[in-house]
Design a protein around this motif. Structure first.
Motif, PDB file in Angstrom:
ATOM      1  N   PHE A 107       4.580   3.951   2.324  1.00  0.00           N
ATOM      2  CA  PHE A 107       5.580   4.944   1.959  1.00  0.00           C
ATOM      3  C   PHE A 107       5.270   6.311   2.576  1.00  0.00           C
ATOM      4  CE2 PHE A 107       5.656   1.905  -1.592  1.00  0.00           C
ATOM      5  CZ  PHE A 107       7.006   1.580  -1.609  1.00  0.00           C
ATOM      6  N   ARG A 108       3.998   6.648   2.616  1.00  0.00           N
ATOM      7  CA  ARG A 108       3.598   7.988   3.039  1.00  0.00           C
ATOM      8  C   ARG A 108       4.100   8.324   4.443  1.00  0.00           C
ATOM      9  NH1 ARG A 108      -0.479  10.192  -0.233  1.00  0.00           N
ATOM     10  NH2 ARG A 108      -1.363  11.442   1.460  1.00  0.00           N
ATOM     11  N   LEU A 132       5.900  -0.838  -8.467  1.00  0.00           N
ATOM     12  CA  LEU A 132       5.763   0.597  -8.701  1.00  0.00           C
ATOM     13  C   LEU A 132       5.124   0.878 -10.058  1.00  0.00           C
ATOM     14  CD1 LEU A 132       6.275   3.532  -7.937  1.00  0.00           C
ATOM     15  CD2 LEU A 132       8.608   3.300  -8.816  1.00  0.00           C
ATOM     16  N   SER A 168       0.850  -1.180   0.000  1.00  0.00           N
ATOM     17  CA  SER A 168       0.000   0.000   0.000  1.00  0.00           C
ATOM     18  C   SER A 168       0.887   1.232   0.000  1.00  0.00           C
ATOM     19  CB  SER A 168      -0.900   0.018   1.243  1.00  0.00           C
ATOM     20  OG  SER A 168      -1.481   1.301   1.402  1.00  0.00           O
ATOM     21  N   PRO A 169       0.530   2.251  -0.795  1.00  0.00           N
ATOM     22  CA  PRO A 169       1.328   3.481  -0.771  1.00  0.00           C
ATOM     23  C   PRO A 169       1.359   4.132   0.601  1.00  0.00           C
ATOM     24  CG  PRO A 169      -0.739   3.798  -1.973  1.00  0.00           C
ATOM     25  CD  PRO A 169      -0.581   2.333  -1.739  1.00  0.00           C
ATOM     26  N   HIS A 212       1.481   0.067  -9.930  1.00  0.00           N
ATOM     27  CA  HIS A 212       0.787   1.035  -9.086  1.00  0.00           C
ATOM     28  C   HIS A 212       0.548   2.342  -9.841  1.00  0.00           C
ATOM     29  CE1 HIS A 212      -0.347   3.366  -5.585  1.00  0.00           C
ATOM     30  NE2 HIS A 212       0.677   4.188  -5.771  1.00  0.00           N
ATOM     31  N   GLU A 213       1.566   2.837 -10.505  1.00  0.00           N
ATOM     32  CA  GLU A 213       1.427   4.105 -11.240  1.00  0.00           C
ATOM     33  C   GLU A 213       0.418   3.976 -12.377  1.00  0.00           C
ATOM     34  OE1 GLU A 213       5.905   5.977 -10.543  1.00  0.00           O
ATOM     35  OE2 GLU A 213       5.461   4.856 -12.360  1.00  0.00           O
ATOM     36  N   TYR A 251       3.367   8.951  -8.213  1.00  0.00           N
ATOM     37  CA  TYR A 251       4.555   8.253  -7.735  1.00  0.00           C
ATOM     38  C   TYR A 251       4.176   7.280  -6.632  1.00  0.00           C
ATOM     39  CZ  TYR A 251       9.623   7.676  -7.522  1.00  0.00           C
ATOM     40  OH  TYR A 251      10.903   7.173  -7.595  1.00  0.00           O
ATOM     41  N   LEU A 252       5.154   6.725  -5.987  1.00  0.00           N
ATOM     42  CA  LEU A 252       4.920   5.593  -5.090  1.00  0.00           C
ATOM     43  C   LEU A 252       4.046   5.915  -3.886  1.00  0.00           C
ATOM     44  CD1 LEU A 252       7.136   6.246  -2.634  1.00  0.00           C
ATOM     45  CD2 LEU A 252       8.728   5.266  -4.283  1.00  0.00           C
ATOM     46  N   TYR A 253       4.001   7.186  -3.462  1.00  0.00           N
ATOM     47  CA  TYR A 253       3.224   7.548  -2.274  1.00  0.00           C
ATOM     48  C   TYR A 253       1.830   8.041  -2.607  1.00  0.00           C
ATOM     49  CZ  TYR A 253       6.066  11.530  -3.801  1.00  0.00           C
ATOM     50  OH  TYR A 253       6.741  12.450  -4.565  1.00  0.00           O
ATOM     51  N   ASN A 254       1.484   8.137  -3.882  1.00  0.00           N
ATOM     52  CA  ASN A 254       0.128   8.552  -4.249  1.00  0.00           C
ATOM     53  C   ASN A 254      -0.841   7.386  -4.113  1.00  0.00           C
ATOM     54  OD1 ASN A 254       1.759  10.560  -6.579  1.00  0.00           O
ATOM     55  ND2 ASN A 254       0.326  11.420  -5.077  1.00  0.00           N
ATOM     56  N   THR A 255      -2.115   7.711  -3.865  1.00  0.00           N
ATOM     57  CA  THR A 255      -3.118   6.685  -3.591  1.00  0.00           C
ATOM     58  C   THR A 255      -4.246   6.721  -4.620  1.00  0.00           C
ATOM     59  OG1 THR A 255      -4.481   8.118  -2.193  1.00  0.00           O
ATOM     60  CG2 THR A 255      -2.646   6.951  -1.127  1.00  0.00           C
TER      61      THR A 255
END
Length: 414
Positions: free
Chosen positions: A16-17, A305, A12-13, A308-309, A391-395
């Motif tokens: 990362f967040r 990644l 889950s991003p 996810h993107e 990017y990786l932290y977006n949901t």
């Protein structure tokens, strides 16, 4: 920093967040301008701060403990960044950014009369202006290969351009991934074709390395440039990969301290390797942060990644593609544009729209020409585009948030 699970586990991003201070706020912004610059994790901020508070010395000069610590840190960072792209550390040069790296190549090659440089028609100004400067000075002949109708790279047209240049073809300078529309070019095939015609290849990978596992050995390119601020690192740090034989033939653009063996009117002798191209005091704090950024990304599963993107981009694409005012640049499939969606908005000023998204929805996106002015001019587009980049932290929630606020704003302004 946590150790990320491998692909196939339930990621889950949000994992990362937790590492990014701006995203830990009570009401964090929805940051979708990652193609411009990414956020920085705590480990990067701490590494930069540590240089200033713990070992604020000069690398490669002073023998005291601070100077020695910085010298060691730079060597370790060079090795880490080189490992990240599967390159020997002797072929990795620290620069100010990708622009500086490209300019080092452009103004460092010993050009010959009639030399031809080939680029695409979607170059960032960083990979266009240096060649235009040289052409205006009568040094090279610049040729641009037009893209297909869907903005994908036209390999057939490229090969024809190489054949037309013939023995005069000296360099091919191509983006790995376009910052205009997110389209990734077939750089391995491009490199092979260019080499078949006896040319060197420079790949602008500023938009690729943050999102894909890049191996310069597999690519076969002679030069590759990138910026750390687009991959969780500090501003003011970039890198240039150059094959040993190619690097040896470059004239340095920063002759000065730490670059020479001997300097006098009778003898000017430069150091070998990267040191010759890294004149003056370096951005030591930024290089320390670069090591932390690469360490962070080394623990990221790039297969996850990419998926996810594309998943976020699919939500955005599906949400905006049927709006009458919207034209998506590039291929219609989100998977062909990675995490990026760039849009022309008919009848609406994209800058006004970007401001409304920020003020009404705390959504940050890019608006304008994205340093690809020549492409917009060639198409007769005067207002630029609006671009989202994930990017990786977006949901997924943020992707849907963008669609909702964007749709409402377009309806109100249209």
């Amino acid at each position: 920093m946590y150790q990320i699970k491998k692909r196939g586990d339930n990621l889950s991003p949000n994992r990362f967040r937790e590492d990014f201070a701006p995203l830990r706020k009570e009401d964090p912004v929805c940051y979708l301008d990652n193609a411009c610059t990414t956020l920085r994790p705590d480990s990067v901020v701490e590494a930069v701060t540590s240089y200033y508070t713990e070992t604020p010395g000069c690398g490669g000069r002073s023998p005291h403990r601070w100077g020695s610590a910085v010298t060691l840190m730079m060597a370790q960072t060079r090795q880490a960044v080189a490992n990240f792209i599967s390159a020997p550390r002797e072929e990795l040069v620290f620069t100010l950014n990708s622009t500086a790296a490209i300019n080092q190549v452009a103004h460092g090659i010993r050009w010959q009369p009639g030399d031809v440089v080939i680029t695409s028609d979607k170059e960032h100004n960083s990979n266009l202006v240096p060649w235009l400067q040289l052409e205006n000075e009568g040094v090279v002949d610049l040729k641009q290969v037009s893209s297909n109708e869907d903005n994908t790279f036209d390999l057939q047209a490229f090969e024809a351009a190489c054949a037309l240049a013939g023995d005069n073809l000296r360099l091919v300078a191509i983006p790995f991934t376009s910052n205009l529309d997110g389209v990734t070019n077939p750089v391995t095939e491009i490199t092979k074709i260019a080499h078949d015609f006896g040319a060197e290849v420079l790949i602008d990978s500023a938009q690729a390395i943050p999102h894909n596992k890049v191996n310069v050995k597999d690519l076969g390119c002679d030069y590759l440039s990138f910026s750390l601020h687009k991959m969780l690192g500090p501003s003011g740090v970039g890198a240039l990969f150059a094959k040993q034989e190619s690097m040896a033939n470059l004239e340095t653009m920063s002759g000065g301290g730490t670059t020479i063996i001997s300097a006098s009117k009778e003898n000017l002798e430069f150091l070998p390797g990267p040191a010759r191209l890294e004149g003056g005091s370096s951005n030591y704090a930024g290089i320390a942060g670069a090591r932390a950024a690469v360490d962070y990304l080394t623990n990221v599963d790039f297969g996850w990644l990419s998926d996810h993107e594309i998943r976020l981009n699919q939500i955005i694409t599906d949400g905006v593609k049927d709006l009458d005012e919207v034209t998506i640049l590039g291929p219609p499939k989100a998977s062909d544009r990675g995490g990026m969606t760039a849009m022309l908005i008919d009848g609406i000023d994209v800058h006004d729209l970007a401001i409304i998204l920020d003020e009404a929805g705390s959504i940050m996106v890019r608006s304008g020409f994205h340093c690809v002015n020549h492409w917009f001019e060639s198409k007769g587009v005067t207002g630029g585009s609006l671009r989202t980049s994930a990017y990786l932290y977006n949901t997924e929630e943020e992707a849907r948030q963008f669609v909702d606020v964007f749709t409402e704003a377009v309806s109100a302004l249209g």
